[in-house]
Write an enzyme that holds these catalytic residues in place. Structure first.
Site, PDB file in Angstrom:
ATOM      1  N   TYR A 145     -12.629  -9.410  24.432  1.00  0.00           N
ATOM      2  CA  TYR A 145     -13.675 -10.425  24.412  1.00  0.00           C
ATOM      3  C   TYR A 145     -13.456 -11.299  23.180  1.00  0.00           C
ATOM      4  O   TYR A 145     -12.954 -10.826  22.155  1.00  0.00           O
ATOM      5  CB  TYR A 145     -15.065  -9.773  24.371  1.00  0.00           C
ATOM      6  CG  TYR A 145     -15.466  -9.248  25.730  1.00  0.00           C
ATOM      7  CD1 TYR A 145     -16.264  -9.998  26.570  1.00  0.00           C
ATOM      8  CD2 TYR A 145     -14.988  -8.024  26.183  1.00  0.00           C
ATOM      9  CE1 TYR A 145     -16.603  -9.531  27.828  1.00  0.00           C
ATOM     10  CE2 TYR A 145     -15.313  -7.553  27.440  1.00  0.00           C
ATOM     11  CZ  TYR A 145     -16.127  -8.314  28.262  1.00  0.00           C
ATOM     12  OH  TYR A 145     -16.446  -7.869  29.516  1.00  0.00           O
ATOM     13  N   TYR A 181      -9.828  -3.343  30.902  1.00  0.00           N
ATOM     14  CA  TYR A 181      -9.646  -3.294  29.439  1.00  0.00           C
ATOM     15  C   TYR A 181     -10.207  -2.003  28.866  1.00  0.00           C
ATOM     16  O   TYR A 181     -11.094  -1.393  29.467  1.00  0.00           O
ATOM     17  CB  TYR A 181     -10.319  -4.505  28.783  1.00  0.00           C
ATOM     18  CG  TYR A 181     -11.832  -4.541  28.902  1.00  0.00           C
ATOM     19  CD1 TYR A 181     -12.652  -3.842  28.002  1.00  0.00           C
ATOM     20  CD2 TYR A 181     -12.462  -5.281  29.896  1.00  0.00           C
ATOM     21  CE1 TYR A 181     -14.034  -3.888  28.109  1.00  0.00           C
ATOM     22  CE2 TYR A 181     -13.842  -5.327  30.010  1.00  0.00           C
ATOM     23  CZ  TYR A 181     -14.616  -4.624  29.105  1.00  0.00           C
ATOM     24  OH  TYR A 181     -15.979  -4.663  29.225  1.00  0.00           O
ATOM     25  N   ARG A 202     -12.278   0.202  31.366  1.00  0.00           N
ATOM     26  CA  ARG A 202     -13.251  -0.369  32.287  1.00  0.00           C
ATOM     27  C   ARG A 202     -12.498  -1.203  33.316  1.00  0.00           C
ATOM     28  O   ARG A 202     -11.579  -1.943  32.955  1.00  0.00           O
ATOM     29  CB  ARG A 202     -14.222  -1.301  31.544  1.00  0.00           C
ATOM     30  CG  ARG A 202     -15.083  -0.594  30.497  1.00  0.00           C
ATOM     31  CD  ARG A 202     -16.453  -1.232  30.459  1.00  0.00           C
ATOM     32  NE  ARG A 202     -17.105  -1.027  31.750  1.00  0.00           N
ATOM     33  CZ  ARG A 202     -18.035  -1.830  32.268  1.00  0.00           C
ATOM     34  NH1 ARG A 202     -18.410  -2.894  31.606  1.00  0.00           N
ATOM     35  NH2 ARG A 202     -18.577  -1.573  33.443  1.00  0.00           N
ATOM     36  N   HIS A 205     -13.900  -7.118  35.432  1.00  0.00           N
ATOM     37  CA  HIS A 205     -15.207  -7.600  35.892  1.00  0.00           C
ATOM     38  C   HIS A 205     -15.610  -8.860  35.139  1.00  0.00           C
ATOM     39  O   HIS A 205     -15.074  -9.158  34.072  1.00  0.00           O
ATOM     40  CB  HIS A 205     -16.283  -6.516  35.674  1.00  0.00           C
ATOM     41  CG  HIS A 205     -16.395  -6.100  34.240  1.00  0.00           C
ATOM     42  ND1 HIS A 205     -15.667  -5.068  33.716  1.00  0.00           N
ATOM     43  CD2 HIS A 205     -17.128  -6.587  33.203  1.00  0.00           C
ATOM     44  CE1 HIS A 205     -15.949  -4.932  32.432  1.00  0.00           C
ATOM     45  NE2 HIS A 205     -16.827  -5.845  32.090  1.00  0.00           N
ATOM     46  N   HIS A 207     -19.245 -10.504  33.675  1.00  0.00           N
ATOM     47  CA  HIS A 207     -20.668 -10.227  33.434  1.00  0.00           C
ATOM     48  C   HIS A 207     -21.519 -11.430  33.849  1.00  0.00           C
ATOM     49  O   HIS A 207     -21.128 -12.578  33.601  1.00  0.00           O
ATOM     50  CB  HIS A 207     -20.934 -10.007  31.941  1.00  0.00           C
ATOM     51  CG  HIS A 207     -20.340  -8.765  31.378  1.00  0.00           C
ATOM     52  ND1 HIS A 207     -21.084  -7.641  31.118  1.00  0.00           N
ATOM     53  CD2 HIS A 207     -19.074  -8.469  31.000  1.00  0.00           C
ATOM     54  CE1 HIS A 207     -20.298  -6.710  30.594  1.00  0.00           C
ATOM     55  NE2 HIS A 207     -19.071  -7.184  30.514  1.00  0.00           N
TER      56      HIS A 207
HETATM   57 FE   LIG Z   1     -17.267  -6.193  30.049  1.00  0.00          FE
END
Ligand SMILES: [Fe+2]
Length: 291
Positions: A145, A181, A202, A205, A207
């Protein structure tokens, strides 16, 4: 011990404290917790707190990997009545989302395969909802991120933005295809995941946080179908209804009529919101800095 909370003025606080103490005492009794283990736990929690900063929330991560976040989500959304399923907010909602016009590219030039996201927001009966504010955020092509990068303070957000649904309840934007990730493993939570031989991954995806007057805020993800971690998400956030097939496209134009200069991906997903009051979650950075 439990009776020591007898005078607590707020009945809900009294109940929560009594139950917390009861559960903690049960844990110590059941496990015959040693002094060393108690000391380790104190040190661990201390390090979790010390790892938190204006842009990092290690406690939310801890809650996520222990399945607590999803359990809180479950007990607060027992009756969905046809509304879109919810899932964890996660630790990367930093609340710095800039409002952007529909069709904008949120990727801020980060490399990756191009993706067009198109969506429509309706109520439970299928009526389009205009003016719903939609925050979107996702990891980049390397699984990070923006807020995890050292340059975040100078360069500002990427792969995140805020859109508002039009009169038909639609919003759409350009970005890159996110990948699966690992949660951050350079802190105490990651250390626990690795020491217990769990994997930290994870599935890929995007969000979404939808917020509109008269409706319950909707905190969810859309997962990329086919990801190999869909069955073992480290934070237990996957729900079947939230998995979407991402189409590979080679059309010369994208759905908004603008040209595409390379093959691209199309994510199409519709959200259904439930009437209610609710309150959107507070941005993590603001919560950390001003709480
Ligand atoms: Fe996420």
């Amino acid at each position: 011990m439990i009776s020591s909370f007898e005078q607590t003025p707020d009945p809900r606080v009294k109940f929560l404290m009594e139950q917390l103490v009861k559960s903690l005492h049960d844990f110590v009794r059941k496990t015959d917790l040693t002094f060393d283990e108690w000391g380790y736990a104190i040190d661990f929690l201390t390090r979790v707190g010390q790892k938190c900063s204006g842009s990092r929330q290690e406690f939310i991560l801890l809650s996520d990997v222990l399945g607590v976040s999803m359990l809180v989500d479950a007990v607060n959304h027992r009756e969905r009545e046809g509304a879109t399923d919810t899932t964890v907010l996660g630790p990367f909602y930093v609340g710095e989302h800039r409002a952007m016009p529909n069709g904008a590219d949120i990727s801020a030039g980060v490399p990756g395969e191009r993706m067009f996201v198109q969506s429509r927001v309706t109520d439970l009966g299928g009526k389009p909802l205009a003016g719903v504010q939609v925050d979107v955020w996702h990891a980049d092509d390397h699984g990070f991120y923006d807020s995890q990068k050292p340059a975040y303070e100078q360069e500002g957000p990427s792969s995140r933005g805020r859109f508002v649904t039009d009169a038909d309840g639609r919003f759409f934007f350009r970005t890159i295809l996110p990948c699966s990730y690992p949660i951050p493993t350079d802190g105490p939570v990651g250390e626990m995941i690795l020491q217990t031989r769990r994997h930290p991954m994870r599935p890929a995806h995007v969000h979404f946080l939808l917020d509109g007057p008269g409706y319950e805020p909707l905190v969810t993800h859309v997962f990329v179908e086919g990801d190999k971690y869909l069955g073992s998400d480290v934070v237990f956030g996957v729900k079947p209804e939230l998995i979407s097939r991402i189409e590979k496209r080679s059309d010369a134009v994208m759905p908004d009529g603008k040209s595409a200069d390379a093959p691209w991906h199309l994510m199409s997903y519709e959200f259904r919101m439930k009437p209610g009051q609710g309150r959107a979650p507070r941005p993590i950075m603001a919560a950390t800095e001003h709480a």
